[in-house]
Design a protein around this motif. Structure first.
Motif, PDB file in Angstrom:
ATOM      1  N   SER A  88      34.655  60.796   4.832  1.00 20.16           N
ATOM      2  CA  SER A  88      35.873  61.595   4.697  1.00 20.16           C
ATOM      3  C   SER A  88      36.254  61.798   3.231  1.00 20.16           C
ATOM      4  CB  SER A  88      37.036  60.917   5.433  1.00 20.16           C
ATOM      5  OG  SER A  88      38.224  61.650   5.297  1.00 20.16           O
ATOM      6  N   LYS A  89      36.761  62.995   2.932  1.00 16.61           N
ATOM      7  CA  LYS A  89      37.236  63.299   1.582  1.00 16.61           C
ATOM      8  C   LYS A  89      38.562  62.604   1.289  1.00 16.61           C
ATOM      9  CE  LYS A  89      35.179  67.939   1.749  1.00 16.61           C
ATOM     10  NZ  LYS A  89      35.494  69.392   1.801  1.00 16.61           N
ATOM     11  N   ILE A 100      36.984  68.334  11.362  1.00 17.80           N
ATOM     12  CA  ILE A 100      35.935  67.325  11.216  1.00 17.80           C
ATOM     13  C   ILE A 100      34.633  67.881  11.781  1.00 17.80           C
ATOM     14  CG2 ILE A 100      35.127  65.037  11.943  1.00 17.80           C
ATOM     15  CD1 ILE A 100      37.974  64.078  11.915  1.00 17.80           C
ATOM     16  N   LEU A 134      24.979  65.980   5.442  1.00 22.42           N
ATOM     17  CA  LEU A 134      26.331  65.639   5.021  1.00 22.42           C
ATOM     18  C   LEU A 134      26.942  66.667   4.075  1.00 22.42           C
ATOM     19  CD1 LEU A 134      28.644  63.615   5.168  1.00 22.42           C
ATOM     20  CD2 LEU A 134      27.585  62.354   3.286  1.00 22.42           C
ATOM     21  N   ASP A 135      26.225  67.072   3.043  1.00 27.10           N
ATOM     22  CA  ASP A 135      26.777  68.016   2.066  1.00 27.10           C
ATOM     23  C   ASP A 135      27.211  69.319   2.732  1.00 27.10           C
ATOM     24  OD1 ASP A 135      26.315  66.153   0.118  1.00 27.10           O
ATOM     25  OD2 ASP A 135      24.473  67.073  -0.631  1.00 27.10           O
ATOM     26  N   LEU A 138      30.383  68.982   4.944  1.00 32.18           N
ATOM     27  CA  LEU A 138      31.637  68.822   4.230  1.00 32.18           C
ATOM     28  C   LEU A 138      32.055  70.065   3.456  1.00 32.18           C
ATOM     29  CD1 LEU A 138      31.291  65.153   2.921  1.00 32.18           C
ATOM     30  CD2 LEU A 138      32.756  65.987   4.773  1.00 32.18           C
ATOM     31  N   GLU A 142      37.020  68.393   6.310  1.00 30.64           N
ATOM     32  CA  GLU A 142      37.552  67.277   5.532  1.00 30.64           C
ATOM     33  C   GLU A 142      36.761  65.989   5.749  1.00 30.64           C
ATOM     34  OE1 GLU A 142      39.951  67.137   3.204  1.00 30.64           O
ATOM     35  OE2 GLU A 142      39.960  69.324   3.361  1.00 30.64           O
ATOM     36  N   ALA A 143      36.036  65.924   6.868  1.00 29.41           N
ATOM     37  CA  ALA A 143      35.282  64.717   7.180  1.00 29.41           C
ATOM     38  C   ALA A 143      34.082  65.090   8.037  1.00 29.41           C
ATOM     39  CB  ALA A 143      36.147  63.695   7.900  1.00 29.41           C
ATOM     40  N   ALA A 144      33.093  64.189   8.096  1.00 28.57           N
ATOM     41  CA  ALA A 144      31.873  64.452   8.861  1.00 28.57           C
ATOM     42  C   ALA A 144      31.391  63.168   9.508  1.00 28.57           C
ATOM     43  CB  ALA A 144      30.787  65.025   7.954  1.00 28.57           C
ATOM     44  N   LEU A 161      33.359  59.235  -1.410  1.00 29.62           N
ATOM     45  CA  LEU A 161      33.880  59.503  -0.075  1.00 29.62           C
ATOM     46  C   LEU A 161      34.417  58.225   0.577  1.00 29.62           C
ATOM     47  CD1 LEU A 161      31.041  61.825   1.306  1.00 29.62           C
ATOM     48  CD2 LEU A 161      33.369  62.538   0.681  1.00 29.62           C
TER      49      LEU A 161
END
Length: 287
Positions: A88-89, A100, A134-135, A138, A142-144, A161
């Motif tokens: 999460s950011k 998400i 992941l990149d 996001l 805001e989150a993955a 993160l």
């Protein structure tokens, strides 16, 4: 000639203790292994394209009338899992009303996240499903959520993160263990392969016990093939449970109740357990 027993295998390291010492040569042309990510195995099992294998426990609930679970086999954890991460950011306390991104390789864990954020945090979240990169996930979220080896590899380059282990969150709020995968068998193959199934089940249990008693060769294998140091992998496997006893069953039953409460399942599932000798036991959901 009888068709081979088609056995699924998740393409993640978390199931390796059950397969690492499995004596495939003993079974020659009597079994075929089919290796896929969880979501693909779930679909193949529901279509009858595989006969048994470790499927997402959520998928088991969706098809409970068609399956039985092999006794004493699962992928579970009581607390930290080490391969189910929400990246999460911002802190989780600030995620209400956000978007998400969910991995497209999971069933159990994506619904576990929905349960945790809705039932325990009372959040309203917008979800989108994507490839587990992941990149990219996001870019517009805001989150993955990542699982398995994708999560382990992403953890090594997480930067600044915020990272949350879903097993830890579940245990914090419920006190229960969580079962992510069950070795399930399609009911229609039980009679046709009953003797072979007993041999396969016994071989899985033997591999599990051999790995538990002597984890060194497994740790050497995964550190060579997946990177990371041996201490990291040792902690990871120590945190996993591959049994399926009362403790794991109770936690899973509560997960099913939560999923039904939120409309993720039409009703809580009943788990039928297949044991050696062809016996089946039925569990009812309690809390």
């Amino acid at each position: 000639m009888q068709k081979p027993l088609r056995i699924g295998q998740i393409l993640y390291t978390n199931v390796l203790p059950v397969y690492f010492y499995f004596d495939q040569e003993r079974f020659e042309d009597r079994i075929d292994f089919i290796r896929q990510v969880p979501a693909t195995l779930n679909l193949a099992m529901s279509r009858g394209e595989i006969d048994l294998g470790p499927i997402s426990s959520f998928s088991y609930a969706e098809h409970a009338s068609q399956y039985v679970a092999l006794s004493d086999l699962s992928v579970s954890a009581k607390g930290r899992v080490g391969s189910l991460f929400l990246f999460s950011k911002k802190p989780i306390e600030q995620l209400n009303g956000t978007k998400i991104a969910l991995t497209n390789t999971s069933a159990t864990t994506v619904n576990l996240l929905k349960i945790i954020l809705r039932k325990f945090y009372d959040y309203e979240i917008s979800y989108v499903t994507q490839e587990p990169v992941l990149d990219r996930m996001l870019l517009d979220a805001e989150a993955a959520l990542l699982i398995g080896d994708d999560a382990i590899l992403a953890m090594r380059k997480k930067g600044d993160l915020h990272v949350y282990d879903l097993g830890e969150l579940w245990h914090r709020f419920t006190g229960y263990s969580m079962t992510f995968a069950i070795w399930a068998v399609r009911k229609q193959v039980l009679a046709e392969h009953s003797a072979l199934l007993e041999e396969v089940h016994a071989s899985f249990l033997t591999s599990k016990e051999m790995t538990r008693k002597n984890p060194g060769p497994l740790i050497d294998y995964v550190s060579t093939h997946y990177g990371g140091d041996k201490e990291e992998w040792t902690r990871y496997f120590q945190g996993l449970q591959h049994d399926f006893g009362d403790e794991q069953r109770i936690g899973l039953e509560y997960y099913y109740r939560c999923a039904a409460e939120l409309g993720l399942l039409p009703a809580p599932a009943t788990v039928d357990i297949w044991q050696a000798g062809g016996r089946q036991t039925n569990t009812t959901l309690t809390r």
